[in-house]
Design a protein around this motif. Structure first.
Motif, PDB file in Angstrom:
ATOM      1  N   ARG A  98       0.822  -1.211   0.000  1.00 51.67           N
ATOM      2  CA  ARG A  98       0.000   0.000   0.000  1.00 51.67           C
ATOM      3  C   ARG A  98       0.861   1.269   0.000  1.00 51.67           C
ATOM      4  O   ARG A  98       1.972   1.286   0.527  1.00 51.67           O
ATOM      5  N   ASP A  99       0.317   2.313  -0.610  1.00 51.72           N
ATOM      6  CA  ASP A  99       0.822   3.679  -0.467  1.00 51.72           C
ATOM      7  C   ASP A  99       2.291   3.823  -0.869  1.00 51.72           C
ATOM      8  O   ASP A  99       3.075   4.497  -0.199  1.00 51.72           O
ATOM      9  N   GLN A 100       2.640   3.226  -2.006  1.00 57.84           N
ATOM     10  CA  GLN A 100       4.035   3.259  -2.438  1.00 57.84           C
ATOM     11  C   GLN A 100       4.370   4.415  -3.370  1.00 57.84           C
ATOM     12  O   GLN A 100       5.547   4.682  -3.624  1.00 57.84           O
ATOM     13  N   GLY A 101       3.361   5.088  -3.931  1.00 58.50           N
ATOM     14  CA  GLY A 101       3.649   6.185  -4.836  1.00 58.50           C
ATOM     15  C   GLY A 101       2.544   6.346  -5.867  1.00 58.50           C
ATOM     16  O   GLY A 101       1.409   5.916  -5.657  1.00 58.50           O
ATOM     17  N   ILE A 102       2.877   6.969  -6.986  1.00 55.69           N
ATOM     18  CA  ILE A 102       1.921   7.213  -8.065  1.00 55.69           C
ATOM     19  C   ILE A 102       1.811   5.965  -8.937  1.00 55.69           C
ATOM     20  O   ILE A 102       2.792   5.538  -9.545  1.00 55.69           O
ATOM     21  N   VAL A 103       0.628   5.390  -8.994  1.00 53.89           N
ATOM     22  CA  VAL A 103       0.401   4.207  -9.830  1.00 53.89           C
ATOM     23  C   VAL A 103       0.078   4.667 -11.246  1.00 53.89           C
ATOM     24  O   VAL A 103      -0.829   5.472 -11.462  1.00 53.89           O
ATOM     25  N   ALA A 104       0.818   4.146 -12.215  1.00 56.37           N
ATOM     26  CA  ALA A 104       0.618   4.541 -13.601  1.00 56.37           C
ATOM     27  C   ALA A 104       0.612   3.315 -14.504  1.00 56.37           C
ATOM     28  O   ALA A 104       1.377   2.371 -14.292  1.00 56.37           O
ATOM     29  N   LEU A 105      -0.251   3.362 -15.501  1.00 55.23           N
ATOM     30  CA  LEU A 105      -0.178   2.399 -16.595  1.00 55.23           C
ATOM     31  C   LEU A 105       0.729   3.009 -17.651  1.00 55.23           C
ATOM     32  O   LEU A 105       0.584   4.185 -17.997  1.00 55.23           O
ATOM     33  N   ALA A 106       1.667   2.228 -18.158  1.00 54.29           N
ATOM     34  CA  ALA A 106       2.598   2.732 -19.165  1.00 54.29           C
ATOM     35  C   ALA A 106       2.680   1.746 -20.315  1.00 54.29           C
ATOM     36  O   ALA A 106       2.864   0.537 -20.092  1.00 54.29           O
ATOM     37  N   VAL A 107       2.536   2.243 -21.530  1.00 55.16           N
ATOM     38  CA  VAL A 107       2.781   1.445 -22.724  1.00 55.16           C
ATOM     39  C   VAL A 107       4.167   1.835 -23.221  1.00 55.16           C
ATOM     40  O   VAL A 107       4.411   3.002 -23.549  1.00 55.16           O
TER      41      VAL A 107
END
Length: 239
Positions: A98-107
């Motif tokens: 939990r709460d590790q940073g900004i979650v992003a989907l990246a292609v």
């Protein structure tokens, strides 16, 4: 082909360059910028749920996926190009602590190494990742993919590729055609997406030439859809 950011280095500089934006309650639309290469010039970013999937979509001025990094023949110092959707998802939602940073989907596309799950190959194609980003002033863009401290055993997704960073390599349907980049993700994989906010970014990342932490830095930011990384986009509910 080597590309320089039209906004200079850093997310703040990128945000200041991209100020003509319509951040609606749903998708994010922004005016094209001739100073940004067409393949990375975001004009619209959205996430829509439809028939059991979340569809992440970014439209650029032209030629989505046409420009890729030049191969160097080695892992250290190599480049990664990426179409990115930063979100308000919690890192727990995609398989990390939990709460590790900004979650992003990246292609992403990176011709010098493979990072598919289970030892698979993916260096010759655009492919999706979940990444967790955190701030690091050692990176030109001010952000890195969060490193896993040596000797720790954090919670990781089943499709973690084995790199010492918070990255996942799931196999989601990914298409780059014409001016659009699109990823289809089963909703059961990200149940919290319906209430998430998001943004759109095109960026270049670089592997540390010394293979030390930070291992993978955001090096260039080509465009931020909102102009200020405020994540104003809202998921559009579908069928």
């Amino acid at each position: 082909m080597k590309i320089k950011s039209s906004c200079g280095f850093g997310l703040v500089a990128a945000a200041l360059c991209c100020v003509s934006v319509n951040a609606s309650a749903h998708e994010i639309t922004t005016a094209s910028n001739q100073a940004v290469m067409a393949s990375f010039d975001i004009i619209e970013t959205s996430i829509v749920t439809d028939h059991g999937h979340a569809i992440f979509r970014t439209r650029v001025r032209a030629d989505a996926g046409k420009v890729t990094p030049q191969a160097t023949g080695k892992f250290e110092g190599s480049e990664v190009y990426a179409y990115v959707w930063p979100t308000t998802l919690n890192s727990w939602d995609v398989g990390f602590e939990r709460d590790q940073g900004i979650v992003a989907l990246a292609v992403t596309f990176h011709p010098d190494f493979d990072d598919a799950a289970y030892g698979g190959k993916n260096r010759d194609r655009w492919h999706p990742h979940w990444v967790v980003l955190s701030e690091d002033n050692a990176c030109p863009g001010g952000l890195k993919v969060r490193d896993i401290p040596e000797g720790t055993k954090p919670r990781l997704p089943e499709t973690w590729p084995g790199a010492p960073i918070l990255i996942d390599s799931p196999e989601y349907k990914t298409e780059l055609t014409g001016d659009a980049v699109e990823v289809h993700i089963p909703l059961e994989k990200i149940g919290a997406i319906a209430t998430a906010s998001f943004d759109g970014v095109t960026a270049g990342l670089r592997v540390n030439a010394n293979l030390h932490t930070p291992l993978l830095c955001v090096a260039n930011v080509y465009k931020v859809a909102s102009g200020n990384l405020s994540l104003p986009g809202k998921v559009v509910p579908g069928k």
